[in-house]
Design a protein around this motif. Structure first.
Motif, PDB file in Angstrom:
ATOM      1  N   UNK A   3       0.832  -1.205   0.000  1.00 43.64           N
ATOM      2  CA  UNK A   3       0.000   0.000   0.000  1.00 43.64           C
ATOM      3  C   UNK A   3       0.866   1.254   0.000  1.00 43.64           C
ATOM      4  N   UNK A   4       1.953   1.224   0.752  1.00 42.35           N
ATOM      5  CA  UNK A   4       2.826   2.394   0.817  1.00 42.35           C
ATOM      6  C   UNK A   4       3.452   2.681  -0.550  1.00 42.35           C
ATOM      7  N   UNK A   5       3.887   1.634  -1.244  1.00 37.88           N
ATOM      8  CA  UNK A   5       4.451   1.847  -2.577  1.00 37.88           C
ATOM      9  C   UNK A   5       3.380   2.287  -3.569  1.00 37.88           C
ATOM     10  N   UNK A   6       2.161   1.813  -3.376  1.00 37.49           N
ATOM     11  CA  UNK A   6       1.064   2.267  -4.229  1.00 37.49           C
ATOM     12  C   UNK A   6       0.806   3.755  -4.019  1.00 37.49           C
ATOM     13  N   UNK A  51      14.152   6.725  -7.088  1.00 37.22           N
ATOM     14  CA  UNK A  51      14.282   6.304  -5.693  1.00 37.22           C
ATOM     15  C   UNK A  51      13.162   5.346  -5.295  1.00 37.22           C
ATOM     16  N   UNK A  52      11.942   5.595  -5.770  1.00 34.22           N
ATOM     17  CA  UNK A  52      10.828   4.681  -5.494  1.00 34.22           C
ATOM     18  C   UNK A  52      11.142   3.295  -6.057  1.00 34.22           C
ATOM     19  N   UNK A  53      11.586   3.242  -7.301  1.00 26.86           N
ATOM     20  CA  UNK A  53      11.895   1.953  -7.926  1.00 26.86           C
ATOM     21  C   UNK A  53      13.054   1.259  -7.227  1.00 26.86           C
ATOM     22  N   UNK A  54      14.065   2.022  -6.822  1.00 29.01           N
ATOM     23  CA  UNK A  54      15.203   1.435  -6.120  1.00 29.01           C
ATOM     24  C   UNK A  54      14.768   0.843  -4.788  1.00 29.01           C
ATOM     25  N   UNK A  55      13.926   1.585  -4.046  1.00 32.57           N
ATOM     26  CA  UNK A  55      13.465   1.081  -2.751  1.00 32.57           C
ATOM     27  C   UNK A  55      12.603  -0.167  -2.909  1.00 32.57           C
ATOM     28  N   UNK A  56      11.768  -0.204  -3.929  1.00 35.21           N
ATOM     29  CA  UNK A  56      10.959  -1.394  -4.185  1.00 35.21           C
ATOM     30  C   UNK A  56      11.864  -2.583  -4.470  1.00 35.21           C
ATOM     31  N   UNK A  57      12.894  -2.382  -5.271  1.00 38.38           N
ATOM     32  CA  UNK A  57      13.827  -3.466  -5.585  1.00 38.38           C
ATOM     33  C   UNK A  57      14.563  -3.944  -4.340  1.00 38.38           C
ATOM     34  N   UNK A  59      13.574  -3.733  -1.188  1.00 37.51           N
ATOM     35  CA  UNK A  59      12.656  -4.427  -0.295  1.00 37.51           C
ATOM     36  C   UNK A  59      12.267  -5.793  -0.849  1.00 37.51           C
ATOM     37  N   UNK A  60      12.220  -5.915  -2.154  1.00 34.34           N
ATOM     38  CA  UNK A  60      11.962  -7.222  -2.762  1.00 34.34           C
ATOM     39  C   UNK A  60      13.124  -8.169  -2.474  1.00 34.34           C
ATOM     40  N   UNK A  61      14.338  -7.648  -2.536  1.00 34.38           N
ATOM     41  CA  UNK A  61      15.501  -8.481  -2.230  1.00 34.38           C
ATOM     42  C   UNK A  61      15.489  -8.927  -0.775  1.00 34.38           C
ATOM     43  N   UNK A  62      15.088  -8.034   0.131  1.00 34.63           N
ATOM     44  CA  UNK A  62      14.992  -8.398   1.542  1.00 34.63           C
ATOM     45  C   UNK A  62      13.918  -9.476   1.730  1.00 34.63           C
ATOM     46  N   UNK A  63      12.791  -9.335   1.028  1.00 33.58           N
ATOM     47  CA  UNK A  63      11.703 -10.304   1.145  1.00 33.58           C
ATOM     48  C   UNK A  63      12.125 -11.690   0.652  1.00 33.58           C
ATOM     49  N   UNK A  64      13.036 -11.746  -0.305  1.00 33.18           N
ATOM     50  CA  UNK A  64      13.501 -13.031  -0.839  1.00 33.18           C
ATOM     51  C   UNK A  64      14.656 -13.599  -0.030  1.00 33.18           C
ATOM     52  N   UNK A  65      15.009 -12.941   1.062  1.00 29.45           N
ATOM     53  CA  UNK A  65      15.961 -13.528   1.985  1.00 29.45           C
ATOM     54  C   UNK A  65      17.379 -13.013   1.902  1.00 29.45           C
ATOM     55  N   UNK A  66      17.660 -12.035   1.055  1.00 28.67           N
ATOM     56  CA  UNK A  66      19.001 -11.460   1.022  1.00 28.67           C
ATOM     57  C   UNK A  66      19.261 -10.709   2.321  1.00 28.67           C
ATOM     58  N   UNK A  67      20.419 -10.897   2.870  1.00 31.82           N
ATOM     59  CA  UNK A  67      20.780 -10.190   4.098  1.00 31.82           C
ATOM     60  C   UNK A  67      21.279  -8.797   3.731  1.00 31.82           C
ATOM     61  N   UNK A  68      20.418  -7.838   3.901  1.00 33.56           N
ATOM     62  CA  UNK A  68      20.746  -6.457   3.532  1.00 33.56           C
ATOM     63  C   UNK A  68      20.629  -5.592   4.778  1.00 33.56           C
TER      64      UNK A  68
END
Length: 102
Positions: A3-6, A51-57, A59-68
């Motif tokens: 929702x926040x990204x929307x 910046x919006x697209x970078x943050x989405x990317x 957060x997607x990496x964090x959701x898939x388990x990358x340690x960021x």
């Protein structure tokens, strides 16, 4: 999160729409101040969308388990910075309209 990204995407879309309406309904020739403001707003809008697209990317990496860890620590600052950029861009759009009216 979704929702926040929307919301961020909707705000950026409204900024693009405001600029498109300004250009399509404006005078045939813009004065120098309007051209400068329009160029600055367009640049800030480009930065905002990137910046919006970078943050989405990220957060997607964090959701898939990358340690960021670094991103997770700075996430609140990045969101706040993005919101400040959006507020500044809306203020610039309003100032463009004021310059156009005067």
């Amino acid at each position: 999160m979704l929702t926040q990204h929307s919301v961020f995407g909707t705000i950026a879309g409204l900024e693009v729409t405001a600029l498109a309406i300004f250009v399509s309904l404006g005078k045939p020739h813009l004065n120098l101040a309007e051209k400068i403001l329009f160029t600055i707003i367009s640049g800030v809008l480009f930065l905002e969308v990137a910046m919006i697209l970078w943050m989405i990317n990220q957060e997607r990496r964090v959701a898939w388990g990358d340690s960021m860890q670094c991103f997770q620590e700075n996430e609140t600052f990045l969101r706040t910075f993005l919101i400040i950029i959006m507020v500044i861009n809306w203020a610039l759009i309003l100032s463009l309209l004021v310059v156009h009216v005067w």
